[in-house]
Design a protein around this motif. Structure first.
Motif, PDB file in Angstrom:
ATOM      1  N   ASP A  93      -4.218  -6.382   3.645  1.00 47.16           N
ATOM      2  CA  ASP A  93      -5.201  -6.429   2.969  1.00 47.16           C
ATOM      3  C   ASP A  93      -6.541  -5.867   3.436  1.00 47.16           C
ATOM      4  O   ASP A  93      -7.237  -5.127   2.784  1.00 47.16           O
ATOM      5  CB  ASP A  93      -5.434  -7.910   2.473  1.00 47.16           C
ATOM      6  N   SER A  96      -6.375  -1.907   3.139  1.00 46.32           N
ATOM      7  CA  SER A  96      -6.649  -1.563   1.922  1.00 46.32           C
ATOM      8  C   SER A  96      -7.889  -1.505   1.535  1.00 46.32           C
ATOM      9  O   SER A  96      -8.571  -0.755   1.117  1.00 46.32           O
ATOM     10  CB  SER A  96      -5.663  -2.227   0.953  1.00 46.32           C
ATOM     11  N   ARG A  97      -8.580  -2.759   1.906  1.00 48.97           N
ATOM     12  CA  ARG A  97     -10.211  -2.862   1.549  1.00 48.97           C
ATOM     13  C   ARG A  97     -10.936  -1.889   2.480  1.00 48.97           C
ATOM     14  O   ARG A  97     -11.935  -1.304   1.962  1.00 48.97           O
ATOM     15  CB  ARG A  97     -10.372  -4.205   1.898  1.00 48.97           C
ATOM     16  N   GLU A 100     -10.352   1.485   0.655  1.00 51.77           N
ATOM     17  CA  GLU A 100     -11.140   1.517  -0.670  1.00 51.77           C
ATOM     18  C   GLU A 100     -12.683   1.577  -0.626  1.00 51.77           C
ATOM     19  O   GLU A 100     -13.341   2.360  -1.545  1.00 51.77           O
ATOM     20  CB  GLU A 100     -10.412   0.245  -1.602  1.00 51.77           C
ATOM     21  N   ASN A 123      -1.998   0.925  10.297  1.00 48.91           N
ATOM     22  CA  ASN A 123      -0.944   1.045   9.063  1.00 48.91           C
ATOM     23  C   ASN A 123       0.553   1.073   9.817  1.00 48.91           C
ATOM     24  O   ASN A 123       1.294   0.518   9.379  1.00 48.91           O
ATOM     25  CB  ASN A 123      -1.350   1.836   8.098  1.00 48.91           C
ATOM     26  N   LYS A 195       0.978  -6.196  -1.026  1.00 48.07           N
ATOM     27  CA  LYS A 195      -0.161  -5.809  -0.325  1.00 48.07           C
ATOM     28  C   LYS A 195       0.294  -4.747   0.498  1.00 48.07           C
ATOM     29  O   LYS A 195      -0.575  -3.904   0.784  1.00 48.07           O
ATOM     30  CB  LYS A 195      -0.138  -7.024   0.972  1.00 48.07           C
ATOM     31  N   SER A 196       1.771  -4.162   0.746  1.00 48.49           N
ATOM     32  CA  SER A 196       1.872  -3.091   1.491  1.00 48.49           C
ATOM     33  C   SER A 196       1.819  -1.882   0.308  1.00 48.49           C
ATOM     34  O   SER A 196       1.146  -0.872   0.852  1.00 48.49           O
ATOM     35  CB  SER A 196       3.444  -3.063   1.847  1.00 48.49           C
ATOM     36  N   GLU A 198      -0.612  -2.014  -2.180  1.00 47.80           N
ATOM     37  CA  GLU A 198      -1.708  -1.964  -2.270  1.00 47.80           C
ATOM     38  C   GLU A 198      -2.582  -1.042  -1.399  1.00 47.80           C
ATOM     39  O   GLU A 198      -3.605  -0.241  -1.764  1.00 47.80           O
ATOM     40  CB  GLU A 198      -2.474  -3.202  -2.282  1.00 47.80           C
ATOM     41  N   ILE A 199      -2.096  -0.610  -0.058  1.00 52.75           N
ATOM     42  CA  ILE A 199      -2.719   0.445   0.652  1.00 52.75           C
ATOM     43  C   ILE A 199      -2.570   1.956   0.081  1.00 52.75           C
ATOM     44  O   ILE A 199      -3.558   2.661   0.058  1.00 52.75           O
ATOM     45  CB  ILE A 199      -1.887   0.376   2.045  1.00 52.75           C
ATOM     46  N   GLU A 201      -2.507   2.399  -3.269  1.00 52.10           N
ATOM     47  CA  GLU A 201      -3.429   2.610  -4.233  1.00 52.10           C
ATOM     48  C   GLU A 201      -4.799   2.650  -3.866  1.00 52.10           C
ATOM     49  O   GLU A 201      -5.887   3.447  -4.371  1.00 52.10           O
ATOM     50  CB  GLU A 201      -3.313   1.273  -5.174  1.00 52.10           C
ATOM     51  N   ALA A 202      -4.992   2.046  -2.737  1.00 54.26           N
ATOM     52  CA  ALA A 202      -6.442   2.152  -2.507  1.00 54.26           C
ATOM     53  C   ALA A 202      -6.877   3.498  -1.631  1.00 54.26           C
ATOM     54  O   ALA A 202      -8.050   3.687  -1.943  1.00 54.26           O
ATOM     55  CB  ALA A 202      -6.656   0.731  -1.098  1.00 54.26           C
ATOM     56  N   SER A 226       3.222   4.651   2.133  1.00 51.85           N
ATOM     57  CA  SER A 226       3.143   3.620   1.407  1.00 51.85           C
ATOM     58  C   SER A 226       4.110   3.658  -0.045  1.00 51.85           C
ATOM     59  O   SER A 226       4.200   2.632  -0.623  1.00 51.85           O
ATOM     60  CB  SER A 226       1.649   3.627   0.408  1.00 51.85           C
TER      61      SER A 226
END
Length: 266
Positions: A93, A96-97, A100, A123, A195-196, A198-199, A201-202, A226
């Protein structure tokens, strides 16, 4: 909840003996009242007779300690698994944040390159740790998978054949904890998958097109990695997620329905 259910199983025989003694005390008096000496494993015989106060305390203490070690053996590996899963989700998380919220600019290409290189390295470490987690706990999750279904099936059969008696109540008290224990592992297995992913996507949703060429290449590397989700699985047999939990429930119900159909008279 888990320890409360186990305490009910461990100490219900002692409680039953005490209740029966109190009832007998008021019915027939102190002189004729007898202690029934119930224990957890009624069918288990020992070298010494447990129908005396000292021997009863000794044997009941041994059975309680046996139950205690069974609890520790059963629940502690799952606690470790969930603890490591939560740590992985927290770091996924964070990456990814960070991706983003970061806004690259061609004018600060050196800063952008250092920042994205740091996230790529983090990562990669997380992906390796997720693989280690899957390898270490795959056998444990496999055992849990093949023990949860028989537990649920036997509980349903036991309740249907024996009725709602004392032994069934003790067994059913343990059932929600066993089911909840497997659900907890499946839930955090699902969180690792989410959560993996989402990286990626971010990385795609940020303004990567404003960065320098090396920054864009690093974003492509993150996007490529990812595509493969991190997961916990049961020895390669089944992915441990909410869908896997649903399939266990469905299979148990199907087995129970099949058993009832076979047991019904023609």
């Amino acid at each position: 909840m888990y320890f409360g259910a186990v305490a009910l199983i461990l100490f219900s025989p002692l409680a039953a003996s005490l209740i029966e003694y109190v009832i007998a005390f008021f019915k027939v008096g102190y002189a004729d009242a007898r202690f029934t000496y119930h224990k957890m494993y009624e069918e288990q015989s020992y070298v010494i007779d447990h129908h005396s106060p000292l021997n009863y305390i000794l044997i009941y203490s041994m059975e309680t300690m046996n139950g205690h070690y069974a609890i520790v053996f059963n629940i502690c590996p799952d606690v470790w698994l969930v603890a490591y899963a939560i740590q992985l989700c927290m770091h996924f998380d964070y990456v990814s944040r960070s991706l983003e919220s970061y806004e690259p600019m061609a004018a600060k290409s050196s800063t952008d390159s250092k920042m994205i290189a740091s996230l790529v390295k983090k990562n990669q470490i997380l992906l390796e740790m997720a693989d280690d987690l899957k390898e270490i706990f795959s056998l444990l999750v496999l055992v849990m998978l093949f023990s949860t279904e028989p537990t649920l099936f036997c509980a349903a059969v036991y309740l249907l054949t024996e009725g709602l008696g004392k032994d069934v109540i003790g067994y059913l008290a343990f059932l929600p904890t066993s089911l909840g224990q497997y659900f907890m592992v499946c839930y955090y297995g699902q969180q690792i998958i989410n959560k993996s992913l989402e990286i990626g996507e971010a990385a795609y949703s940020q303004t990567w097109y404003n960065g320098c060429q090396s920054y864009k290449k690093s974003i492509l590397a993150i996007l490529g990695r990812s595509q493969r989700q991190c997961e916990i699985n049961a020895g390669g047999f089944q992915t441990t997620n909410l869908k896997g939990f649903e399939s266990v429930m469905r299979m148990t119900f199907q087995l129970f329905t099949l058993w009832r159909t076979m047991m019904e008279p023609n």
